[in-house]
Design an enzyme around this catalytic site. Structure first.
Site, PDB file in Angstrom:
ATOM      1  N   HIS B  56       0.849  -1.194   0.000  1.00  0.00           N
ATOM      2  CA  HIS B  56       0.000   0.000   0.000  1.00  0.00           C
ATOM      3  C   HIS B  56       0.890   1.251   0.000  1.00  0.00           C
ATOM      4  CE1 HIS B  56      -4.088  -1.709   1.600  1.00  0.00           C
ATOM      5  NE2 HIS B  56      -3.649  -2.342   0.531  1.00  0.00           N
ATOM      6  N   GLU B  58       0.785   3.886   1.774  1.00  0.00           N
ATOM      7  CA  GLU B  58       1.188   4.341   3.108  1.00  0.00           C
ATOM      8  C   GLU B  58       2.377   3.549   3.638  1.00  0.00           C
ATOM      9  OE1 GLU B  58      -1.853   3.421   2.062  1.00  0.00           O
ATOM     10  OE2 GLU B  58      -3.431   4.202   3.376  1.00  0.00           O
ATOM     11  N   CYS B  86      -6.360   1.659   5.650  1.00  0.00           N
ATOM     12  CA  CYS B  86      -6.931   0.391   6.107  1.00  0.00           C
ATOM     13  C   CYS B  86      -6.329   0.059   7.480  1.00  0.00           C
ATOM     14  CB  CYS B  86      -6.624  -0.726   5.106  1.00  0.00           C
ATOM     15  SG  CYS B  86      -4.895  -1.284   5.128  1.00  0.00           S
ATOM     16  N   CYS B  89      -2.428  -0.306   7.450  1.00  0.00           N
ATOM     17  CA  CYS B  89      -1.700   0.968   7.395  1.00  0.00           C
ATOM     18  C   CYS B  89      -1.900   1.766   8.686  1.00  0.00           C
ATOM     19  CB  CYS B  89      -2.144   1.758   6.171  1.00  0.00           C
ATOM     20  SG  CYS B  89      -1.698   0.917   4.628  1.00  0.00           S
TER      21      CYS B  89
END
EC number: 3.5.4.33
Lengths: 149, 149
Positions: B56, B58, B86, B89
């Site tokens: 991801h 992040e 999410c 993260c």
């Protein structure tokens, strides 16, 4: 002699990984990921060495297992980890849709259950396998660290 | 002319990252991490390209920011991200103890708040900055994907 590949066998391999973390001065957490009775990924905590909060054993092993499989979903895989995953690692396991998670020691403070994070509904969970040995290693680590400071 | 480095300015930079993800066929989420009014890390979602659920935007930016700072804690840093993080993260942000999180669009399904995950108590949260543009990009992505299949 017949080798028995049961939960204790694989958790002992995860504990060997945790020992490697311990020797490097890292909080001793280790992981193996198993598919078809074979270890397809290993990992141990490297957050201090890498200066990276994302370098938990589980995160590295999820990446390595997906790499081995050539796909990002860890279907029909089992993760053996010596400590209950945190919410970050539970979140990664959620996305991986891993079939089974087996952990040794509970983490009543920062474990995913206490924090409120969720695994994928498909993931079956087992805990307590070699819990004593995993807890002992963690306890030993924190006592030694306290005495160093 | 005076450049104004406000939340919208940095979120627009995060949106540029999201556009890069979009162009690669990735769910368009982008991030920048800011310290002392400077961008110290960027990232965009690469889960498909890398075959890795942990990739991801992040997560990559947290690793990159820690690398830039030479330490794993993102104190006095602000993350601008185009979509609500999410639980994975959010869990990584928790460990980083980041000072500020600013996100554009909400994720009512898989966002950390819906899932139950927690940020660090030190982290201040702001949301809704350029929400319309971030949502529009995500919507465009999913409509195009649907038409391809």
């Amino acid at each position: 002699m017949q080798l028995v590949f049961d939960d204790s066998y694989f958790m002992r391999k995860a504990l060997e990984e945790a020992e490697l973390a311990y020797e490097k001065g890292e909080i001793p957490v280790g992981v193996v990921v198993v598919a078809n009775q074979q270890i397809i990924a290993r990992g141990h905590n490297l957050t201090e060495l890498l200066n990276d909060v994302t370098a938990h054993a589980e995160m590295q092993a999820i990446t390595a297992a997906a790499n081995f499989l050539g796909g990002k979903y860890l279907l029909d895989c089992t993760m053996y980890v010596t400590l209950e995953p945190c919410q970050m690692c539970a979140g990664a396991l959620y996305w991986s849709q891993i079939s089974n998670l087996v952990f040794a020691a509970e983490d009543p403070e920062r474990g995913y259950r206490k924090m409120g994070a969720k695994l994928h509904p498909k993931t079956k969970v087992k805990s307590g396998i070699l819990e004593g040995e995993a807890s002992e290693l963690l306890k030993r680590f924190f006592i030694e660290r306290r005495n160093l400071n």
